[in-house]
Structure formats: C-alpha cells, structure tokens
Motif scaffolding. Structure first.
Motif, PDB file in Angstrom:
ATOM      1  N   GLU A  60       0.829  -1.199   0.000  1.00 40.56           N
ATOM      2  CA  GLU A  60       0.000   0.000   0.000  1.00 40.56           C
ATOM      3  C   GLU A  60       0.873   1.263   0.000  1.00 40.56           C
ATOM      4  OE1 GLU A  60      -4.027   1.617   2.159  1.00 40.56           O
ATOM      5  OE2 GLU A  60      -2.747   0.245   3.284  1.00 40.56           O
ATOM      6  N   ALA A  61       1.959   1.246   0.766  1.00 41.96           N
ATOM      7  CA  ALA A  61       2.895   2.381   0.781  1.00 41.96           C
ATOM      8  C   ALA A  61       3.585   2.523  -0.576  1.00 41.96           C
ATOM      9  CB  ALA A  61       3.925   2.203   1.893  1.00 41.96           C
ATOM     10  N   PHE A  62       3.857   1.402  -1.228  1.00 40.10           N
ATOM     11  CA  PHE A  62       4.445   1.427  -2.570  1.00 40.10           C
ATOM     12  C   PHE A  62       3.474   2.074  -3.554  1.00 40.10           C
ATOM     13  CE2 PHE A  62       5.110  -0.755  -6.699  1.00 40.10           C
ATOM     14  CZ  PHE A  62       6.403  -0.318  -6.972  1.00 40.10           C
ATOM     15  N   GLU A  63       2.208   1.706  -3.444  1.00 36.47           N
ATOM     16  CA  GLU A  63       1.179   2.320  -4.289  1.00 36.47           C
ATOM     17  C   GLU A  63       1.165   3.843  -4.083  1.00 36.47           C
ATOM     18  OE1 GLU A  63      -3.688   2.595  -4.509  1.00 36.47           O
ATOM     19  OE2 GLU A  63      -2.796   0.962  -3.363  1.00 36.47           O
ATOM     20  N   SER A  64       1.213   4.275  -2.835  1.00 35.84           N
ATOM     21  CA  SER A  64       1.238   5.716  -2.536  1.00 35.84           C
ATOM     22  C   SER A  64       2.496   6.370  -3.093  1.00 35.84           C
ATOM     23  CB  SER A  64       1.175   5.951  -1.024  1.00 35.84           C
ATOM     24  OG  SER A  64      -0.061   5.541  -0.525  1.00 35.84           O
TER      25      SER A  64
END
Length: 133
Positions: A60-64
């Motif tokens: 999810e942090a990678f997506e952000s």
C-alpha cells in the motif's frame, strides 16, 4: 517504514522525497521477496520474509509512492525516477486490494503473481539479482 518528521526544519520537497523513498524502496523489496516466495512454491506463510499484514501495508505504501512520484514529476517538485503511469498505480492498487482480502493459508488469487511480476519487472532490480553469480 521510517517515520518522516515534517517539522518546520524540513523543506516540503525533502519530506516528499523521504516519504517517496521509504514507500518505494521498502515496497519493491517486499514485492521482490514475495515474488520469490510465490515462485518457490512454498505454501507456508512462515516462509515469507515479512508477515502478510506488513506485506500488505508495504505494498500500500508502494502504491502511494508511485502516486507521489507521478504527482511530484507533474508538479515539477520531483524529477527523474522511473516513469509512472496510471496503469502502474492501478496494478499496485489492485495488488493492495487482493492482499488485504487474502487469508494466509488460503490459495493466493492467480492475479497476485501476475501483478507482482509486472511491478517488479518495471520497478525492481530483480534482473540484476538473477544475472549476478
């Protein structure tokens, strides 16, 4: 993930770069490890480098981070880095969604491996790792 202290001493651009770097590099490292686990054929969640909850939050942090990079380049606040398209962000979002609904011990949806492979192929350094003796 490293916590970025965004006080008045940290310029906004530096804070943005730090957030991006943390999310991007930790996320892609988790994706590479996860993909290795998938390819190994292991069905044991205990063989994962990170627990499923951490994996999900890092993806999810990678997506952000992908969104942050795309927006930062468009605004002129950031430059360089890998080119990020909406399709890349969509892949990361879909992977995040699938991982959040995955119950460890159950079969992974086949789409998970495909999405992880596509993201690692574009943003990871797995090619270097597999060709180095």
């Amino acid at each position: 993930m490293t916590q970025v202290n965004e006080d008045e001493d940290t310029p906004p651009t530096i804070a943005r770069l730090m957030r991006w770097g943390d999310g991007f590099f930790e996320g892609i490292a988790c994706l590479e490890s996860f993909l290795h686990w998938i390819r190994s054929g292991s069905s044991s969640v205990a063989d994962l480098v990170v627990d499923p909850s951490t994996l999900s939050s890092r993806v999810e942090a990678f997506e952000s981070a992908l969104s942050e990079l795309k927006e930062g380049v468009v605004s002129g606040e950031m430059e360089g880095g890998p080119p990020v398209g909406d399709d890349d962000i969509d892949r990361a979002h879909r992977l995040t969604t699938l991982l959040k609904t995955w119950t460890p011990g159950s079969d992974l949806p086949s789409e998970v491996a495909t999405l992880a492979e596509q993201l690692v192929a574009k943003f990871g350094d797995e090619q270097e790792q597999t060709t180095t003796p």
